[in-house]
Design a protein around this motif. Sequence first.
Motif, PDB file in Angstrom:
ATOM      1  N   UNK A 168       3.689   5.781  -5.702  1.00  0.00           N
ATOM      2  CA  UNK A 168       3.642   5.744  -7.167  1.00  0.00           C
ATOM      3  C   UNK A 168       2.562   6.695  -7.690  1.00  0.00           C
ATOM      4  N   UNK A 169       1.410   6.717  -7.007  1.00  0.00           N
ATOM      5  CA  UNK A 169       0.337   7.628  -7.445  1.00  0.00           C
ATOM      6  C   UNK A 169       0.814   9.084  -7.405  1.00  0.00           C
ATOM      7  N   UNK A 170       1.574   9.416  -6.358  1.00  0.00           N
ATOM      8  CA  UNK A 170       2.056  10.801  -6.262  1.00  0.00           C
ATOM      9  C   UNK A 170       2.983  11.143  -7.418  1.00  0.00           C
ATOM     10  N   UNK A 171       3.833  10.173  -7.785  1.00  0.00           N
ATOM     11  CA  UNK A 171       4.771  10.432  -8.880  1.00  0.00           C
ATOM     12  C   UNK A 171       4.036  10.530 -10.223  1.00  0.00           C
ATOM     13  N   UNK A 172       2.994   9.736 -10.371  1.00  0.00           N
ATOM     14  CA  UNK A 172       2.214   9.803 -11.616  1.00  0.00           C
ATOM     15  C   UNK A 172       1.515  11.163 -11.711  1.00  0.00           C
ATOM     16  N   UNK A 173       1.030  11.643 -10.581  1.00  0.00           N
ATOM     17  CA  UNK A 173       0.420  12.973 -10.558  1.00  0.00           C
ATOM     18  C   UNK A 173       1.456  14.031 -10.925  1.00  0.00           C
ATOM     19  N   UNK A 191       0.804  -1.233   0.000  1.00  0.00           N
ATOM     20  CA  UNK A 191       0.000   0.000   0.000  1.00  0.00           C
ATOM     21  C   UNK A 191       0.836   1.282   0.000  1.00  0.00           C
ATOM     22  N   UNK A 192       1.941   1.283   0.735  1.00  0.00           N
ATOM     23  CA  UNK A 192       2.768   2.493   0.802  1.00  0.00           C
ATOM     24  C   UNK A 192       3.406   2.803  -0.555  1.00  0.00           C
ATOM     25  N   UNK A 193       3.934   1.763  -1.221  1.00  0.00           N
ATOM     26  CA  UNK A 193       4.549   1.966  -2.537  1.00  0.00           C
ATOM     27  C   UNK A 193       3.506   2.386  -3.562  1.00  0.00           C
ATOM     28  N   UNK A 194       2.291   1.849  -3.414  1.00  0.00           N
ATOM     29  CA  UNK A 194       1.232   2.238  -4.354  1.00  0.00           C
ATOM     30  C   UNK A 194       0.979   3.732  -4.232  1.00  0.00           C
ATOM     31  N   UNK A 195       0.832   4.231  -2.986  1.00  0.00           N
ATOM     32  CA  UNK A 195       0.542   5.655  -2.801  1.00  0.00           C
ATOM     33  C   UNK A 195       1.672   6.519  -3.323  1.00  0.00           C
TER      34      UNK A 195
END
Length: 303
Positions: free
Chosen positions: A169-174, A163-167
Amino acid sequence: MSNVIEVHNLQKSYGQEVAVGGVSFSVQKGEIFSVVGPNGAGKSTIIETIIGLRKADGGQISVLGLDPQQDARELGNRIGTQLQQAALPDRMKVWEALDLYASFYERTIPWEPLLEQWGLGDKRNAQFGNLSGGQKQRLFICLALLNDPEIVFLDELTTGLDPQSRRATWELVTAIRDQGKTVVVISHYMDEVEALADRVAIIDHGQLIALDTPANLINELHGETKVHFTSSNGFELNLLSAVDGVTSVSQDNNHITVSGHGSLLARVAAVLAQQNVAPADLRVEHPSLEDVFLKLTGKTIVN
Ligand code: ADP
């Protein structure tokens, strides 16, 4: 807003099987656009046709004003792709992979800052096979960004991540979107899409069944908010049924669920306070994209 991708009546079959049965949508410049749906819905077929890896049976596709089949070379220089099935030899070093991919493009950006930005600055000499799942995924994203693309296609980018890596990754995609790029994200995780996407195309059985912002899709659902809590001392459930906006109250052992509309949490909390009930775990559950999918298809997405 200008459209960077336009898809009109896209059709694709594999033998007798219709994988995509006439899908139309457009993607606007600078947005995170997500294609979401269960496995086998047709997402990859749609995206692979858009980037020119597959040929459509029917319909029209325009990407940055180009035809993915006829202008494949120019398109390849202007888009970046991180595809699910991508793999590198285990013994290849990170810098060798970047050098190799750089050779595919007419123009690339320096890759050291990219590695830094994606948290791989100290991995340039590491072998691909020794990277963690999250690091491999981030390397593929770096490879997709190497040609400074106008549109980036990311496929199932957080599968297998914690879950932490997913979040993260979402920030970097943003951040990629905030640099002015258009990002197309393919996913079968509704929570990912809800957190990440500006607009969502929901695909099921080769059809586009909804397209809007996550907030609009959820609002149109007119879904119910639920308030959950546990209470060991019994009290009159009727008191909760009478609260403004409440449509139903149910009890399962000590667990009580109150469903309804409006600011339910505050109203339920007030009644509990009046009754001197202080539940330790009072929590509210808002309708989600998962509920939208359930409402539209009558089934849940099975991950
Ligand atoms: P998704 O990406 O949503 O999982 P796909 O586009 O991969 O969906 O697949 C859509 C449908 O087309 C599925 O039923 C799948 O089995 C079928 N399909 C995909 N690729 C092929 C192929 N190369 N040959 C035959 N059938 C395929």
